[in-house]
Design a protein around this motif. Structure first.
Motif, short mmCIF file in Angstrom:
data_model
loop_
_atom_site.label_atom_id
_atom_site.label_comp_id
_atom_site.label_asym_id
_atom_site.label_seq_id
_atom_site.Cartn_x
_atom_site.Cartn_y
_atom_site.Cartn_z
N TYR A 101 39.98 37.32 34.08
CA TYR A 101 38.88 37.16 35.02
C TYR A 101 37.87 36.14 34.50
O TYR A 101 37.38 35.28 35.25
CB TYR A 101 38.20 38.51 35.24
N VAL A 102 37.53 36.21 33.19
CA VAL A 102 36.55 35.29 32.62
C VAL A 102 37.04 33.85 32.72
O VAL A 102 36.28 32.94 33.05
CB VAL A 102 36.27 35.66 31.14
N ARG A 103 38.32 33.63 32.48
CA ARG A 103 38.86 32.27 32.47
C ARG A 103 39.16 31.74 33.87
O ARG A 103 38.92 30.57 34.17
CB ARG A 103 40.12 32.22 31.62
N HIS A 104 39.71 32.59 34.74
CA HIS A 104 40.24 32.09 36.00
C HIS A 104 39.61 32.70 37.25
O HIS A 104 39.87 32.22 38.36
CB HIS A 104 41.76 32.34 36.06
N GLY A 105 38.81 33.77 37.11
CA GLY A 105 38.23 34.40 38.28
C GLY A 105 39.16 35.42 38.91
O GLY A 105 40.33 35.56 38.54
N MET A 106 38.64 36.15 39.90
CA MET A 106 39.41 37.22 40.54
C MET A 106 40.63 36.70 41.28
O MET A 106 41.64 37.39 41.42
CB MET A 106 38.51 37.99 41.50
N GLY A 107 40.55 35.45 41.77
CA GLY A 107 41.65 34.92 42.58
C GLY A 107 42.97 34.82 41.85
O GLY A 107 44.03 34.84 42.49
N GLU A 108 42.94 34.70 40.54
CA GLU A 108 44.17 34.54 39.76
C GLU A 108 44.70 35.85 39.18
O GLU A 108 45.71 35.86 38.49
CB GLU A 108 43.93 33.54 38.62
N LEU A 109 44.04 36.96 39.46
CA LEU A 109 44.48 38.25 38.92
C LEU A 109 45.53 38.86 39.83
O LEU A 109 45.44 38.76 41.05
CB LEU A 109 43.30 39.21 38.78
N ASN A 110 46.53 39.53 39.21
CA ASN A 110 47.51 40.25 40.01
C ASN A 110 46.94 41.60 40.42
O ASN A 110 45.84 41.99 40.00
CB ASN A 110 48.84 40.40 39.25
N THR A 111 47.68 42.34 41.20
CA THR A 111 47.19 43.61 41.75
C THR A 111 46.85 44.60 40.65
O THR A 111 45.81 45.28 40.69
CB THR A 111 48.24 44.22 42.68
N GLU A 112 47.70 44.70 39.63
CA GLU A 112 47.46 45.65 38.54
C GLU A 112 46.20 45.28 37.76
O GLU A 112 45.39 46.15 37.43
CB GLU A 112 48.66 45.67 37.59
N GLN A 113 46.02 43.99 37.48
CA GLN A 113 44.84 43.56 36.74
C GLN A 113 43.56 43.83 37.53
O GLN A 113 42.54 44.24 36.97
CB GLN A 113 44.95 42.08 36.42
N ARG A 114 43.61 43.62 38.85
CA ARG A 114 42.44 43.90 39.68
C ARG A 114 42.07 45.39 39.61
O ARG A 114 40.91 45.75 39.50
CB ARG A 114 42.72 43.51 41.14
N ALA A 115 43.09 46.24 39.69
CA ALA A 115 42.85 47.69 39.66
C ALA A 115 42.25 48.12 38.32
O ALA A 115 41.33 48.93 38.26
CB ALA A 115 44.14 48.44 39.94
N VAL A 116 42.80 47.56 37.23
CA VAL A 116 42.29 47.90 35.90
C VAL A 116 40.84 47.45 35.76
O VAL A 116 39.98 48.18 35.25
CB VAL A 116 43.17 47.25 34.81
N LEU A 117 40.54 46.24 36.21
CA LEU A 117 39.20 45.68 36.06
C LEU A 117 38.17 46.43 36.88
O LEU A 117 37.01 46.58 36.47
CB LEU A 117 39.21 44.20 36.46
N GLN A 118 38.57 46.94 38.03
CA GLN A 118 37.63 47.66 38.88
C GLN A 118 37.09 48.91 38.20
O GLN A 118 36.02 49.41 38.54
CB GLN A 118 38.30 48.04 40.21
N GLY A 119 37.83 49.43 37.22
CA GLY A 119 37.35 50.60 36.47
C GLY A 119 36.11 50.32 35.66
O GLY A 119 35.41 51.23 35.27
#
Length: 415
Positions: A101-119
């Motif tokens: 997320y720090v390097r590329h932003g939310m747009g480059e995250l896959n579904t699993e990474q988005r879910a983990v980060l939302q925690g």
């Protein structure tokens, strides 16, 4: 350990050399020091400072080496690792998602990474437009450790206070009571016991929002694998937060900011007229004894700016002995009049009306409230035309004096 022992031996020899120089002048009926004696003293003191620092570093390293790492069990099977292993795996996944997320932003995250980060998401209320997210994300442990260490380096007082951590920033009240003016009494036979109520008060800690302000990082640096972005951000953002905290923990007004320990602290000693930039030995004794013996314990110490330490290092007691002891005992840190000290650059420097010294049990006298987690916000679109991303960290904290009897302040006179 041989290196540590050699340094301690050198430490003792240097201190003995300095005492011999001082003793030679005293035996000469208090004559002035010669130019050679001053040169030798300064050289020995400089080397003593270096050696003492090396001794402290090696002692810390020895403590780390004493940890029995054989007790740590490493496995590759998640089921065998149990709850601790599962937590470690979650932390690793969060770290990977956070840095993506720090390097590329939310747009480059896959579904699993988005879910983990939302925690680790925290909404920022009353926020203006222009950011990629509606809030910030909790930073991983490794980043937080470096950032927190940097903040503490700027605020020595933070290391001494009672620090509590809460999950939310809701107002946190706690009761207070000073019953030291009341005593028990002898009771005569067949006499009713006299009543004496206890007076309770209340203080409340809030959660002021501190921000590091914005740091912009170019995409070139983000894409450079040799550049340690994690260390860079932690250091820069931590330094900024640390400077703000340090000044407020010492001298915050208590109005829309924490109440500093010095701000409304009880003055234990005021210097005599003319001591606007100096402090005498007797003043230190008076300051120490202005603190009740109940608080003059193993936790008691001085807190001061480095410029104040410079003044105290030149002081001598009635017998002409420096009160600054570089070696109170082999391998131990320096003391002022037998008490340890902490440098906090948020303290005032010697000057008219300035409060330059704290003495007492800081942990009993000061409480700091931190809201769990430091947040990081990434701003990509706003600076895209510069080929940059913007980052800022924010944290929430408050502080107040707890037991005012535990600490006293030294103040210079007005003139």
């Amino acid at each position: 350990m041989s290196r540590l022992n050699d340094l301690i031996e050198e430490q003792n020899k240097l201190w003995q050399r300095m005492q011999d120089i001082q003793r030679a002048a005293e035996e000469g009926e208090g004559r002035d020091w010669t130019a050679e004696e001053r040169t030798n003293w300064d050289a020995a003191e400089t080397r003593l400072t270096e050696v003492s620092g090396d001794v402290e570093r090696l002692q810390r390293a020895a403590k780390l080496e004493a940890v029995d790492y054989s007790k740590v069990i490493e496995t590759t099977d998640t089921e065998d690792r149990g709850a601790a292993g599962a937590e470690e795996q979650r932390a690793e996944k969060y770290h990977d998602a956070w840095w993506a997320y720090v390097r590329h932003g939310m747009g480059e995250l896959n579904t699993e990474q988005r879910a983990v980060l939302q925690g680790g998401f925290s909404e920022v209320r009353a926020q203006g437009t222009g950011t990629d997210t509606a809030g910030g994300y909790l930073v991983p442990e490794g980043f937080r450790a470096v950032l927190s260490e940097t903040m503490k380096a700027y605020g020595g007082l933070l290391n001494l206070a009672e620090v509590i951590t809460t999950d939310t920033g809701a107002p946190l009240p706690w009761p207070t009571n000073d019953d030291t003016g009341n005593t028990g009494a002898i009771l005569s036979e067949n006499t009713q016991i006299t009543e004496q109520d206890m007076t309770l008060g209340q203080r409340t800690l809030g959660a002021h929002v501190y921000t590091s302000k914005l740091v912009r990082v170019s995409w070139a640096l983000l894409n450079d694998s040799a550049f340690n972005l994690e260390r860079f951000l932690a250091r820069k953002l931590g330094e900024r937060l640390g400077r703000a905290w340090a000044s407020h923990l010492v001298a915050g007004t208590g109005a829309s900011q924490p109440e500093g320990l010095v701000t409304n602290g009880t003055t234990g000693k005021v210097g005599a007229a003319g001591q606007t930039t100096t402090i005498i030995y007797d003043d230190l004794v008076d300051l120490e004894h202005s603190v009740d013996p109940a608080y003059r314990n193993a936790n008691s110490r001085y807190v001061m700016h480095d410029q104040t330490l410079k003044v105290l290092r030149k002081l001598k007691d009635a017998d002409g002995r420096p009160i600054f002891q570089p070696i109170p005992a082999p391998g131990f840190p320096a003391t002022i009049n037998g008490w340890p000290y902490t440098i906090d650059q948020g303290m005032a420097v010697p000057g008219a009306n300035n409060k330059t010294l704290l003495f007492g049990d800081i942990r009993a006298g000061f409480i700091v409230r931190q809201v769990s987690g430091i947040q990081l916000v990434r701003m990509g679109e706003r600076y895209a035309d510069f080929l940059q991303n913007g980052y800022f960290a924010f944290a929430r904290m408050d502080a107040k004096p707890d037991d005012p009897a535990a600490v006293r302040v030294y103040s210079h006179p007005a003139a």
